[in-house]
Design an enzyme around this catalytic site. Structure first.
Site, mmCIF file in Angstrom:
data_model
loop_
_atom_site.group_PDB
_atom_site.id
_atom_site.type_symbol
_atom_site.label_atom_id
_atom_site.label_comp_id
_atom_site.label_asym_id
_atom_site.label_seq_id
_atom_site.Cartn_x
_atom_site.Cartn_y
_atom_site.Cartn_z
ATOM 1 N N ASP A 1 0.872 -1.172 0.000
ATOM 2 C CA ASP A 1 0.000 0.000 0.000
ATOM 3 C C ASP A 1 0.913 1.228 0.000
ATOM 4 O O ASP A 1 2.144 1.113 -0.161
ATOM 5 C CB ASP A 1 -0.995 -0.045 1.167
ATOM 6 N N HIS A 2 0.317 2.413 0.216
ATOM 7 C CA HIS A 2 1.111 3.654 0.228
ATOM 8 C C HIS A 2 2.120 3.635 1.378
ATOM 9 O O HIS A 2 3.190 4.229 1.265
ATOM 10 C CB HIS A 2 0.188 4.861 0.356
ATOM 11 N N ILE B 1 1.277 -5.695 9.417
ATOM 12 C CA ILE B 1 0.213 -6.420 10.130
ATOM 13 C C ILE B 1 -1.041 -6.553 9.265
ATOM 14 O O ILE B 1 -1.589 -7.651 9.107
ATOM 15 C CB ILE B 1 -0.128 -5.713 11.467
ATOM 16 N N HIS C 1 7.498 -31.112 10.161
ATOM 17 C CA HIS C 1 6.912 -29.795 9.882
ATOM 18 C C HIS C 1 5.828 -29.884 8.816
ATOM 19 O O HIS C 1 4.878 -29.102 8.830
ATOM 20 C CB HIS C 1 7.998 -28.805 9.477
ATOM 21 N N MET D 1 -1.372 -6.394 6.082
ATOM 22 C CA MET D 1 -1.107 -7.275 4.942
ATOM 23 C C MET D 1 -1.151 -8.741 5.377
ATOM 24 O O MET D 1 -1.711 -9.593 4.672
ATOM 25 C CB MET D 1 0.259 -6.955 4.331
ATOM 26 N N HIS E 1 10.258 -24.095 8.870
ATOM 27 C CA HIS E 1 9.244 -24.811 9.658
ATOM 28 C C HIS E 1 7.824 -24.617 9.139
ATOM 29 O O HIS E 1 7.006 -25.531 9.255
ATOM 30 C CB HIS E 1 9.283 -24.347 11.122
ATOM 31 N N THR F 1 3.096 -1.431 8.845
ATOM 32 C CA THR F 1 3.545 -2.351 9.897
ATOM 33 C C THR F 1 3.740 -3.781 9.404
ATOM 34 O O THR F 1 4.371 -4.581 10.100
ATOM 35 C CB THR F 1 2.489 -2.417 11.019
ATOM 36 N N CYS G 1 3.379 -3.092 4.027
ATOM 37 C CA CYS G 1 2.540 -1.954 4.411
ATOM 38 C C CYS G 1 3.284 -1.229 5.529
ATOM 39 O O CYS G 1 4.486 -1.438 5.713
ATOM 40 C CB CYS G 1 1.119 -2.378 4.792
#
Ligand code: RB5
Length: 145
Positions: free
Chosen positions: A8-9, A69, A133, A71, A98, A67, A65
Site C-alpha cells: 500500500d502507500h 500487520i 513440519h 497485509m 518450519h 507495519t 505496508c
C-alpha cells in the site's frame, strides 16, 4: 523463482528498495501495485499478490505496508496462503524452514531498508524442511476446510 510483490502507500518506498534488490539478485518479480503514494487499502494489494500465487503465476509473494500487520491479516484469509510477518532474520528463516510460508510481510515503518533486505534474503534462501513440519503445515491447511 517468480515473486509477486505488492504494497500500500505505507510500504511503497520499502517495496522499491526490495524490487531493486530482487533485480540485483536476478529474481523475476511482478509488482501488482500500488504505484503511487496516494492513500489506498492494503487488503486490495494483499489479495492481488495472493491470487498470483493461487493461480500459479507466482511461487511466492512479498507484501509491504506500514507495519506488515494489515497485509498479513488479509493474506492469511486467502486459501492456500501462509503469510509470515517477519521483523528479524531468525523469524524469516524459520517461517520458511518450519512453516513453509509462501508470503513474506514486512513493515516499512518498522524495519529499516538494510534489515528488511537481510530478512528478505533469509526468506528467499531458506527451503522448507518438511518431515514433522509437513504434518504441522498440513494441519494448518486443514483448518481452511
Ligand atoms: C496505512 O496507514 C497503514 O494502516 C497500513 O500501511 C498498515 O500499516 C496496516 O496494517
Amino acid at each position: 523463482m517468480k515473486i509477486a510483490i505488492g504494497s500500500d502507500h505505507g510500504g511503497i518506498h520499502l517495496k522499491e528498495t526490495l524490487k531493486q534488490h530482487l533485480e540485483e539478485r536476478k529474481i523475476d518479480f511482478e509488482d501488482v501495485g500500488t504505484y503511487t503514494e496516494d492513500s489506498c487499502d492494503y487488503p486490495d494489494f494483499a489479495l492481488k499478490v495472493c491470487e498470483k500465487i493461487t493461480d500459479g503465476s507466482a511461487e511466492r509473494g512479498i507484501l509491504v505496508c506500514g507495519t506488515g500487520i494489515g497485509m498479513s491479516l488479509a493474506a492469511n484469509k486467502v486459501k492456500g496462503i501462509r503469510a509470515a510477518l517477519c521483523g528479524d532474520v531468525f523469524s524469516a528463516t524459520m517461517s520458511r524452514e518450519h512453516n513453509n510460508a509462501n508470503v513474506l510481510c514486512l513493515g516499512e515503518r518498522v524495519l529499516g531498508p538494510g534489515l528488511a533486505t537481510m530478512v528478505l534474503d533469509a526468506w528467499l534462501d531458506t527451503e522448507f524442511a518438511g518431515g514433522r513440519h509437513q504434518r504441522r503445515v498440513d494441519k494448518i491447511m486443514a483448518i481452511e476446510k
